[in-house]
Write an enzyme that holds these catalytic residues in place. Structure first.
Site, PDB file in Angstrom:
ATOM      1  N   ASN A 172      53.423  -3.211 -28.892  1.00 23.03           N
ATOM      2  CA  ASN A 172      52.640  -2.238 -29.663  1.00 23.03           C
ATOM      3  C   ASN A 172      53.028  -0.780 -29.396  1.00 23.03           C
ATOM      4  O   ASN A 172      52.822   0.072 -30.259  1.00 23.03           O
ATOM      5  CB  ASN A 172      51.135  -2.479 -29.493  1.00 23.03           C
ATOM      6  CG  ASN A 172      50.647  -2.300 -28.084  1.00 23.03           C
ATOM      7  OD1 ASN A 172      51.423  -2.362 -27.137  1.00 23.03           O
ATOM      8  ND2 ASN A 172      49.358  -2.082 -27.930  1.00 23.03           N
ATOM      9  N   GLU A 183      48.308  -4.096 -16.691  1.00 18.71           N
ATOM     10  CA  GLU A 183      47.633  -3.345 -17.768  1.00 18.71           C
ATOM     11  C   GLU A 183      47.358  -4.357 -18.870  1.00 18.71           C
ATOM     12  O   GLU A 183      48.273  -4.741 -19.609  1.00 18.71           O
ATOM     13  CB  GLU A 183      48.535  -2.220 -18.282  1.00 18.71           C
ATOM     14  CG  GLU A 183      48.845  -1.131 -17.267  1.00 18.71           C
ATOM     15  CD  GLU A 183      47.662  -0.227 -16.964  1.00 18.71           C
ATOM     16  OE1 GLU A 183      46.659  -0.275 -17.712  1.00 18.71           O
ATOM     17  OE2 GLU A 183      47.727   0.495 -15.960  1.00 18.71           O
ATOM     18  N   ARG A 230      44.631   4.648 -34.662  1.00 18.44           N
ATOM     19  CA  ARG A 230      45.942   4.965 -34.090  1.00 18.44           C
ATOM     20  C   ARG A 230      46.704   3.650 -34.005  1.00 18.44           C
ATOM     21  O   ARG A 230      46.146   2.640 -33.535  1.00 18.44           O
ATOM     22  CB  ARG A 230      45.763   5.580 -32.700  1.00 18.44           C
ATOM     23  CG  ARG A 230      47.014   6.225 -32.152  1.00 18.44           C
ATOM     24  CD  ARG A 230      46.657   7.088 -30.960  1.00 18.44           C
ATOM     25  NE  ARG A 230      46.122   6.270 -29.890  1.00 18.44           N
ATOM     26  CZ  ARG A 230      46.759   5.993 -28.752  1.00 18.44           C
ATOM     27  NH1 ARG A 230      47.961   6.469 -28.542  1.00 18.44           N
ATOM     28  NH2 ARG A 230      46.198   5.262 -27.822  1.00 18.44           N
ATOM     29  N   CYS A 242      45.526  -1.308 -27.088  1.00 20.61           N
ATOM     30  CA  CYS A 242      44.598  -1.892 -26.103  1.00 20.61           C
ATOM     31  C   CYS A 242      43.357  -1.029 -25.962  1.00 20.61           C
ATOM     32  O   CYS A 242      42.296  -1.519 -25.604  1.00 20.61           O
ATOM     33  CB  CYS A 242      45.302  -2.011 -24.760  1.00 20.61           C
ATOM     34  SG  CYS A 242      46.052  -0.465 -24.233  1.00 20.61           S
ATOM     35  N   GLU A 285      48.445   3.600 -14.222  1.00 25.44           N
ATOM     36  CA  GLU A 285      49.728   4.214 -14.582  1.00 25.44           C
ATOM     37  C   GLU A 285      49.478   5.675 -14.925  1.00 25.44           C
ATOM     38  O   GLU A 285      48.452   5.999 -15.534  1.00 25.44           O
ATOM     39  CB  GLU A 285      50.362   3.465 -15.767  1.00 25.44           C
ATOM     40  CG  GLU A 285      50.771   2.048 -15.363  1.00 25.44           C
ATOM     41  CD  GLU A 285      51.535   1.295 -16.437  1.00 25.44           C
ATOM     42  OE1 GLU A 285      51.257   1.500 -17.636  1.00 25.44           O
ATOM     43  OE2 GLU A 285      52.409   0.496 -16.075  1.00 25.44           O
TER      44      GLU A 285
HETATM   45  P1  NAP Z   1      51.642 -10.676 -24.605  1.00 25.99           P
HETATM   46  O1  NAP Z   1      51.744 -11.829 -25.513  1.00 25.99           O
HETATM   47  O2  NAP Z   1      50.900 -10.847 -23.332  1.00 25.99           O
HETATM   48  O3  NAP Z   1      53.145 -10.202 -24.326  1.00 25.99           O
HETATM   49  C1  NAP Z   1      53.428  -9.071 -23.524  1.00 25.99           C
HETATM   50  C2  NAP Z   1      54.785  -9.256 -22.882  1.00 25.99           C
HETATM   51  O4  NAP Z   1      54.733 -10.397 -22.026  1.00 25.99           O
HETATM   52  C3  NAP Z   1      55.921  -9.505 -23.863  1.00 25.99           C
HETATM   53  O5  NAP Z   1      57.085  -8.898 -23.376  1.00 25.99           O
HETATM   54  C4  NAP Z   1      56.050 -11.018 -23.812  1.00 25.99           C
HETATM   55  O6  NAP Z   1      57.337 -11.491 -24.146  1.00 25.99           O
HETATM   56  C5  NAP Z   1      55.788 -11.276 -22.349  1.00 25.99           C
HETATM   57  N1  NAP Z   1      55.387 -12.637 -22.043  1.00 25.99           N
HETATM   58  C6  NAP Z   1      54.760 -13.533 -22.830  1.00 25.99           C
HETATM   59  N2  NAP Z   1      54.568 -14.686 -22.158  1.00 25.99           N
HETATM   60  C7  NAP Z   1      55.084 -14.498 -20.917  1.00 25.99           C
HETATM   61  C8  NAP Z   1      55.214 -15.324 -19.761  1.00 25.99           C
HETATM   62  N3  NAP Z   1      54.748 -16.557 -19.732  1.00 25.99           N
HETATM   63  N4  NAP Z   1      55.822 -14.819 -18.672  1.00 25.99           N
HETATM   64  C9  NAP Z   1      56.288 -13.555 -18.675  1.00 25.99           C
HETATM   65  N5  NAP Z   1      56.198 -12.718 -19.738  1.00 25.99           N
HETATM   66  C10 NAP Z   1      55.602 -13.190 -20.842  1.00 25.99           C
HETATM   67  O7  NAP Z   1      50.954  -9.431 -25.298  1.00 25.99           O
HETATM   68  P2  NAP Z   1      51.321  -8.768 -26.690  1.00 25.99           P
HETATM   69  O8  NAP Z   1      50.736  -9.586 -27.766  1.00 25.99           O
HETATM   70  O9  NAP Z   1      52.766  -8.450 -26.743  1.00 25.99           O
HETATM   71  O10 NAP Z   1      50.562  -7.370 -26.565  1.00 25.99           O
HETATM   72  C11 NAP Z   1      49.256  -7.207 -26.899  1.00 25.99           C
HETATM   73  C12 NAP Z   1      48.364  -7.233 -25.673  1.00 25.99           C
HETATM   74  O11 NAP Z   1      48.771  -6.233 -24.752  1.00 25.99           O
HETATM   75  C13 NAP Z   1      46.927  -6.917 -26.006  1.00 25.99           C
HETATM   76  O12 NAP Z   1      46.070  -7.769 -25.297  1.00 25.99           O
HETATM   77  C14 NAP Z   1      46.774  -5.483 -25.536  1.00 25.99           C
HETATM   78  O13 NAP Z   1      45.449  -5.113 -25.256  1.00 25.99           O
HETATM   79  C15 NAP Z   1      47.645  -5.472 -24.337  1.00 25.99           C
HETATM   80  N6  NAP Z   1      48.051  -4.114 -23.993  1.00 25.99           N
HETATM   81  C16 NAP Z   1      47.505  -3.533 -22.893  1.00 25.99           C
HETATM   82  C17 NAP Z   1      47.838  -2.223 -22.553  1.00 25.99           C
HETATM   83  C18 NAP Z   1      47.242  -1.567 -21.346  1.00 25.99           C
HETATM   84  O14 NAP Z   1      47.755  -0.523 -20.951  1.00 25.99           O
HETATM   85  N7  NAP Z   1      46.198  -2.101 -20.731  1.00 25.99           N
HETATM   86  C19 NAP Z   1      48.736  -1.513 -23.364  1.00 25.99           C
HETATM   87  C20 NAP Z   1      49.278  -2.131 -24.481  1.00 25.99           C
HETATM   88  C21 NAP Z   1      48.921  -3.434 -24.788  1.00 25.99           C
HETATM   89  P3  NAP Z   1      57.651 -12.032 -25.632  1.00 25.99           P
HETATM   90  O15 NAP Z   1      57.504 -10.881 -26.524  1.00 25.99           O
HETATM   91  O16 NAP Z   1      59.050 -12.504 -25.527  1.00 25.99           O
HETATM   92  O17 NAP Z   1      56.656 -13.117 -25.899  1.00 25.99           O
END
Ligand code: NAP
Length: 497
Positions: free
Chosen positions: A170, A269, A297, A303, A477
């Site tokens: 994102n 995070e 945004r 998140c 962070e």
């Molecule tokens: P995600 O599915 O958890 O994926 C995030 C990252 O983890 C990607 O690079 C993904 O790779 C990788 N990943 C997936 N499965 C994994 C595994 N088993 N082992 C290691 N890495 C793995 O999350 P998303 O859908 O991309 O992002 C949305 C989420 O991120 C939301 O819940 C949002 O709230 C959260 N977020 C949090 C923050 C914060 O600062 N707190 C900021 C931004 C987003 P692949 O793409 O190859 O699957």
């Protein structure tokens, strides 16, 4: 809602963004190379559904090569004078600012976000380099007398070691620089694994770091369709001492379990379910401005996005009407089109999830004030949507919506709204609007959340500690020392003289 015709970008015709200039290799030890398997991952423009590029699909052996490269560079980087590391980080900032338009176009192309959001992201992402360039030369230790008087206590802060960094789609630039800049300032070498949907920005930035003087092996970037296997293999290497992850709470939990097997330091995070509270005495226009930022945004794919909008009875109807009017007026279209205000979602699956949440809320009695159904045609579009009368039992009141849907809940008293806002496993961001600053500070103190926007719809700032409580994460962070501290370890030396 105004629909701009989605269109695909032809890189051959676009002066600003030539995606052929983005290196299409794994970046390991300062070299670009294919994966050992030869497989590649296709990158899709979510506005047009066209395949725009492909990147290597790293194997476990590739990932271990990256660890090797990070290990080979570690000693030299940690002993590089802080001023020199600082100068290199500063150069990264300057190059990002100089290339801001190109980077924003690339982000917009692979992620779909509106160009104006992408420009904002580049500015925010670059700031992590400027901020950490300034912090890199201010890492100090401690010196004191033991209470017994028998010896001195010296505390030295040292780089923690090789760090594995995993980021979501994102914010393809900012989530990476928010980790890389403090890690490098602290003296760590890193392996970044960006999300498979948005790898191009990470690779474009890797080339920029090299140009800025980051030595080979200090930053390595790999993409893979086997994130679980690749991450487990890297964490099993004894030289890896840090995992910094941004993504969903579900994956974060799995990674914490994996890291526990090797007792590796983790920063997490994770997801959010931000309450956005509007009291009767709020400035209505300011609250609407704040809601538009906090909700829209990145088209709601953040998140920190306002996920549950609680509005006190006296101002409820005026707020709901104002929000529906503003949301309905947003221009929806391809992110890269200059006047777009709301781009597509990242995937078709994301649209289906949002659609399911809206249908569930409507089945439980919610009224649709605008939007409410996916848009036909190519691209993963869901329109800005406002719902009122949303039941607390709706799935969207407990799950992250991660899209342009604003559910409004009516409330009566301060105690009631605090209890409802805190009734979630998440605790990342919260927002509240009131003219009574006494109440504002009181409620801010009671909200179980790592970050509060008090009469503001935006909290992110490299100079402030970003992070969540409860199941929204561990660690921070950014901030004066918080971000760098995640990549350092205290070494205590007892001495007498
Ligand atoms: P995600 O599915 O958890 O994926 C995030 C990252 O983890 C990607 O690079 C993904 O790779 C990788 N990943 C997936 N499965 C994994 C595994 N088993 N082992 C290691 N890495 C793995 O999350 P998303 O859908 O991309 O992002 C949305 C989420 O991120 C939301 O819940 C949002 O709230 C959260 N977020 C949090 C923050 C914060 O600062 N707190 C900021 C931004 C987003 P692949 O793409 O190859 O699957």
């Amino acid at each position: 809602m105004n629909m701009i015709q989605p269109h695909s970008i032809d890189p051959e015709e676009d002066d600003d963004m030539d995606i052929r200039s983005v290196s299409h290799g794994l970046y390991i030890g300062g070299t670009w190379r294919p994966s050992r398997s030869g497989r590649r991952i296709e990158v899709v423009d979510p506005s047009s559904e066209a395949v725009i590029s492909a990147v290597p699909d790293a194997t476990i052996a590739d990932a271990l090569d990256a660890v090797e490269a990070a290990a080979a560079a570690a000693e030299s980087w940690r002993s590089t004078p802080p001023r020199k590391r600082s100068d290199i980080l500063r150069r990264c900032f300057e190059l990002m600012v100089a290339r801001a338009e190109t980077l924003a176009a690339l982000i917009s192309l692979e992620n779909g976000k509106a160009l104006r959001d992408a420009r904002g992201e580049v500015a925010y992402a670059a700031e992590f380099f400027r901020w950490n360039a300034e912090e890199a030369v201010r890492i100090t230790g401690e010196f004191g007398v033991a209470p017994s008087g028998t010896n001195r206590i010296v505390v030295d802060y040292q780089p923690i070691g090789i760090a594995v960094l995993i980021t979501p789609w994102n914010f393809p630039a900012a989530m990476a620089t928010r980790k890389i800049a403090p890690a490098l300032a602290a003296g760590c070498t890193v392996i970044l694994k960006p999300a498979s949907e948005t790898p191009l920005t990470a690779y474009a930035l890797a080339a920029l770091y090299e140009e800025a003087g980051v030595p080979p092996g200090v930053v390595n970037v790999i993409t893979t369709t086997d994130p679980g296997g690749v991450t487990a293999a890297m964490l099993a290497d004894r030289r890896v001492r840090k995992l910094s992850f941004t993504g969903s709470t579900g994956v974060g939990r799995m990674l914490l379990a994996e890291a526990a097997r090797h007792v590796i330091s983790c920063s997490m995070e994770l997801g959010g379910n931000a309450p956005f509270i509007v009291f009767d005495d709020a400035d209505l226009e300011a609250a609407l401005d704040g809601a538009m930022v906090a909700k829209m945004r990145n088209a709601g794919e953040a998140c920190t996005a306002a996920n549950r909008i609680f509005v006190q009875s006296g101002i409820h109807d005026a707020f709901a009407e104002g929000l529906a009017r503003r949301m309905a007026a947003l221009r929806v279209g391809a992110g890269i089109a200059g006047d777009t205000e709301c781009g597509p979602m990242i995937t078709r699956k994301a649209v289906a999830k949002i659609d399911g949440l809206v249908k569930d809320a409507v089945a439980r009695g919610a009224d649709i004030r605008c939007g409410g159904a996916p848009l036909d045609g190519r691209g993963f579009f869901y329109p800005p949507t406002v719902l009122t009368g949303v039941s607390p039992q709706s799935a969207m009141s407990v799950e992250e919506i991660f899209g342009p849907v604003a559910p409004i809940y009516r409330f009566e008293t301060e105690d009631e709204v605090v209890a409802r806002a805190n009734d979630t496993e998440y605790g990342l961001a919260a927002y509240l609007f009131t003219r009574d600053m006494g109440r504002g500070m009181r409620v801010a103190a009671r909200l179980e959340s790592g970050m509060i926007g008090l009469n503001r719809g935006l909290v992110s700032d490299p100079a402030a500690p970003f992070g969540g409580v409860k199941q929204s994460g561990l660690g921070r962070e950014g901030g004066q020392h918080h971000g760098i501290a995640e990549f350092m370890e205290a070494k205590y030396i007892a001495t007498s003289f």
